[in-house]
Design a protein around this motif. Sequence first.
Motif, short mmCIF file in Angstrom:
data_model
loop_
_atom_site.label_atom_id
_atom_site.label_comp_id
_atom_site.label_asym_id
_atom_site.label_seq_id
_atom_site.Cartn_x
_atom_site.Cartn_y
_atom_site.Cartn_z
N ALA A 14 -4.53 8.18 -12.05
CA ALA A 14 -5.19 7.24 -10.75
C ALA A 14 -6.72 8.36 -10.22
O ALA A 14 -7.00 8.02 -9.41
CB ALA A 14 -4.57 6.48 -10.07
N GLN A 15 -6.02 9.56 -10.43
CA GLN A 15 -6.61 10.68 -9.15
C GLN A 15 -7.51 10.85 -10.28
O GLN A 15 -8.94 11.94 -9.83
CB GLN A 15 -5.57 11.74 -9.56
N ARG A 28 -1.65 -5.23 -7.46
CA ARG A 28 -1.98 -4.14 -6.90
C ARG A 28 -2.72 -3.36 -7.21
O ARG A 28 -2.99 -2.26 -7.09
CB ARG A 28 -1.46 -4.51 -4.91
N ILE A 29 -1.04 -2.57 -7.75
CA ILE A 29 -1.17 -1.45 -8.94
C ILE A 29 -2.20 -1.27 -9.50
O ILE A 29 -2.82 -0.44 -9.18
CB ILE A 29 0.15 -1.31 -9.71
N GLU A 30 -2.58 -2.31 -10.19
CA GLU A 30 -4.28 -1.61 -11.10
C GLU A 30 -5.34 -2.11 -10.74
O GLU A 30 -6.46 -1.16 -10.47
CB GLU A 30 -4.11 -3.48 -11.83
N ALA A 31 -5.05 -2.40 -9.39
CA ALA A 31 -6.02 -2.11 -8.20
C ALA A 31 -6.84 -0.97 -7.37
O ALA A 31 -7.24 -0.41 -7.78
CB ALA A 31 -6.30 -3.60 -7.31
N LEU A 32 -5.38 -0.79 -7.22
CA LEU A 32 -5.29 0.86 -6.91
C LEU A 32 -5.44 2.21 -8.05
O LEU A 32 -6.43 3.23 -8.01
CB LEU A 32 -4.64 1.56 -6.37
N VAL A 33 -4.93 1.80 -9.59
CA VAL A 33 -5.52 2.61 -10.66
C VAL A 33 -6.91 3.29 -10.98
O VAL A 33 -7.31 3.16 -11.47
CB VAL A 33 -4.34 2.74 -11.86
N ASP A 62 7.90 3.57 -15.39
CA ASP A 62 9.01 4.34 -15.00
C ASP A 62 8.90 5.99 -14.89
O ASP A 62 9.33 6.96 -14.30
CB ASP A 62 9.35 4.39 -16.47
N ASP A 63 7.23 6.53 -14.55
CA ASP A 63 7.20 8.05 -14.36
C ASP A 63 5.39 7.91 -13.59
O ASP A 63 4.29 7.46 -14.12
CB ASP A 63 6.21 8.35 -16.34
N PRO A 64 6.34 7.46 -12.28
CA PRO A 64 4.97 7.42 -11.27
C PRO A 64 4.29 8.04 -11.41
O PRO A 64 3.42 8.49 -10.82
CB PRO A 64 5.86 7.17 -9.71
N ASP A 65 5.04 9.70 -11.16
CA ASP A 65 4.34 11.23 -11.20
C ASP A 65 3.03 11.40 -12.35
O ASP A 65 1.74 11.67 -11.39
CB ASP A 65 5.16 12.16 -11.40
N LEU A 66 3.01 10.38 -13.24
CA LEU A 66 2.40 10.53 -14.29
C LEU A 66 1.27 10.26 -13.96
O LEU A 66 -0.06 9.94 -13.77
CB LEU A 66 2.89 10.82 -15.74
N LEU A 67 1.64 8.05 -13.46
CA LEU A 67 0.60 7.55 -12.90
C LEU A 67 -0.33 7.81 -11.75
O LEU A 67 -2.01 7.32 -12.35
CB LEU A 67 1.21 6.40 -12.87
N SER A 120 -8.02 9.62 -1.55
CA SER A 120 -6.51 9.76 -0.68
C SER A 120 -5.97 8.61 -0.27
O SER A 120 -5.52 8.37 -0.71
CB SER A 120 -6.98 11.38 0.16
N ALA A 121 -6.41 8.04 0.23
CA ALA A 121 -5.89 6.88 0.82
C ALA A 121 -5.58 5.61 -0.21
O ALA A 121 -4.28 5.26 -0.26
CB ALA A 121 -6.73 5.68 1.59
N ARG A 122 -5.83 5.66 -1.73
CA ARG A 122 -5.59 4.95 -2.20
C ARG A 122 -4.08 5.62 -3.03
O ARG A 122 -3.82 4.88 -3.49
CB ARG A 122 -7.03 5.31 -3.76
N MET A 123 -4.50 7.15 -3.32
CA MET A 123 -3.25 7.35 -4.08
C MET A 123 -2.24 7.38 -3.25
O MET A 123 -0.65 7.36 -3.61
CB MET A 123 -3.31 9.42 -4.58
N GLU A 124 -2.20 7.37 -1.84
CA GLU A 124 -1.65 7.40 -0.68
C GLU A 124 -0.70 6.02 -0.64
O GLU A 124 0.69 6.07 -1.07
CB GLU A 124 -1.64 7.39 0.81
N GLU A 125 -1.47 5.31 -1.61
CA GLU A 125 -1.09 3.61 -1.19
C GLU A 125 -0.07 3.37 -2.23
O GLU A 125 1.25 3.02 -2.79
CB GLU A 125 -2.26 2.90 -0.84
N LEU A 126 -0.99 3.95 -3.48
CA LEU A 126 -0.04 3.57 -5.00
C LEU A 126 1.42 4.56 -5.02
O LEU A 126 2.38 3.73 -5.31
CB LEU A 126 -0.91 4.48 -6.02
N GLU A 127 1.34 5.42 -4.02
CA GLU A 127 2.58 6.32 -4.87
C GLU A 127 3.53 5.32 -3.40
O GLU A 127 4.97 5.28 -3.72
CB GLU A 127 2.16 7.31 -3.70
#
Length: 102
Positions: free
Chosen positions: A90-91, A66-71, A81-86, A42-49
């Motif tokens: 990632a979850q 950083r995005i790649e590390a989080l994903v 372009d589609d943050p929701d999908l990403l 959840s911390a990863r997803m929060e930061e990614l978002e």
Amino acid sequence: MARIARALECDIHLVPFHDERGCGYCLRFLREAPDVRDLSTSARMEELERWLLANRSVPEELFYSRIEALVGRRISPHELDDPDLLIQRAQRPGRPYDWDDW
Ligand SMILES: [Zn+2]
């Protein structure tokens, strides 16, 4: 996508920044960023978002790494372009990447 040249204020820290180096607070955060392996999902997803939904406030290569590390894998630029999908993908780190996206 927000381009750094127009993003004169950091959405995360609400401070202006003036050049391509980006927001000083974001840069400092990235320099001292916690290892993603130490973060809960959840911390990863929060930061990614946070990164995905804010204006770009750091240079591209720092942003991507950083995005790649989080994903947890490489991403292709159009995935941004589609943050929701990403975020959704990632979850589910166990799921193999969909190569049909390329
Ligand atoms: Zn910032």
